[in-house]
Design an enzyme around this catalytic site. Structure first.
Site, PDB file in Angstrom:
ATOM      1  N   CYS A  99     -12.720  -7.038   0.960  1.00 24.20           N
ATOM      2  CA  CYS A  99     -13.051  -8.450   0.816  1.00 24.20           C
ATOM      3  C   CYS A  99     -12.983  -8.872  -0.648  1.00 24.20           C
ATOM      4  O   CYS A  99     -12.906  -8.036  -1.548  1.00 24.20           O
ATOM      5  CB  CYS A  99     -14.458  -8.710   1.357  1.00 24.20           C
ATOM      6  SG  CYS A  99     -14.622  -8.451   3.145  1.00 24.20           S
ATOM      7  N   CYS A 180     -11.629 -12.101   3.998  1.00 17.51           N
ATOM      8  CA  CYS A 180     -13.087 -12.060   4.013  1.00 17.51           C
ATOM      9  C   CYS A 180     -13.623 -12.166   2.588  1.00 17.51           C
ATOM     10  O   CYS A 180     -12.898 -11.953   1.616  1.00 17.51           O
ATOM     11  CB  CYS A 180     -13.589 -10.775   4.670  1.00 17.51           C
ATOM     12  SG  CYS A 180     -12.945  -9.252   3.945  1.00 17.51           S
TER      13      CYS A 180
END
Length: 281
Positions: A99, A180
């Site tokens: 992420c 993400c």
């Protein structure tokens, strides 16, 4: 995109990812362009190169990927290949990324490349295996004929389901779906419709982002050195983008002409008058 490829089956294609001249979102295909010559050798070579140089932690069956690609395209009408035809190929190349490292862009190809290279931690669609394998290649088949059509492929505008566009559409969707953390979007403030709802970012990636996975969408608007400044965080199509993000429940930030981006532009054009403030002229 410049690719150095060897003709022997045991030699890997060696290429440095960030020096590619043509980075994804291929230009409109000219009607006279046929399938890229030696496409099989190029794709297989890039596949091995990817595993050895770009992402050594990953392992893929390059021959299986090619077989699924060939089945999807060869012997089919070049104007009737949908994303579903590539389903098995994408199943053979699953990937995930950390992420906070996803970088999306539209109409900022050159600046994106510099930004990603200098910062060194971003992942773009170019970093995916699909992006690496098929970047700047052309392909199409002919209904009922063996293999690919190496003499002519249609323009994107001539096909509702162009074989090249369908692959990029699915690759872009896959990339956005797994995004993400804090993601970055790089847009060009010197043009109208910096956020184009019909672009790959506007029509595919944006709709595929998940607000439950993405913490912040950090928009960076960069105008050309010396302008013009046509759009900004507060006006034009970028304001429309922000409204879409709000409606879908995303948290966001927006920055006009981030100093780090200006410096990068000045590195590319050090004699530009606007770069005096950077101490580069």
């Amino acid at each position: 995109m410049n690719i150095l490829a060897a003709s022997t089956s045991t030699t890997l294609v060696t290429l440095t990812f960030w020096t590619l001249v043509f980075l994804i979102r291929p230009a409109t295909l000219r009607a006279q362009e046929g399938t890229t010559a030696n496409i099989k050798h190029i794709v297989l070579g890039r596949c091995h190169s990817y595993m050895n140089f770009v992402n050594p932690t990953m392992s893929f069956d390059c021959e299986e990927i090619w077989r699924h690609f060939e089945v999807a395209v060869a012997q089919r009408s070049p104007c009737n290949i949908t994303v579903e035809h590539y389903h098995h190929m994408f199943l053979a190349m699953p990937q995930t990324w950390p992420c906070d490292r996803f970088l999306f862009w539209s109409r900022t190809r050159r600046l994106m490349r510099s930004y990603a290279t200098v910062l060194g931690h971003f992942w773009t669609l170019e970093d995916t295996l699909a992006g690496y394998l098929f970047n700047d290649l052309v392909w199409c088949g002919r209904h009922g004929d063996l293999g690919f059509d190496f003499s002519s492929c249609p323009q994107w505008s001539a096909c509702p389901h162009h074989p090249v566009f369908s692959l990029w559409r699915q690759a872009s969707q896959n990339f956005a779906e797994v995004a993400c953390g804090n993601i970055t979007v790089l847009l060009n403030g010197s043009i109208g419709e910096a956020f184009d709802r019909h672009s790959i970012f506007g029509s595919v990636e944006l709709d595929s982002l998940n607000p439950e996975r993405v913490n912040y969408v950090n928009i960076k608007v960069a105008s050309n050195l010396g302008g013009p400044s046509v759009e900004s965080c507060e006006q034009g199509s970028i304001a429309d983008l922000i409204q879409i993000l709000k409606f879908r429940g995303f948290r966001w930030t927006c920055t006009d002409n981030d100093p780090s981006l200006v410096i990068l532009q000045c590195v590319q054009e050090p004699t530009h008058p606007a770069c005096r403030m950077c101490g580069l002229n």
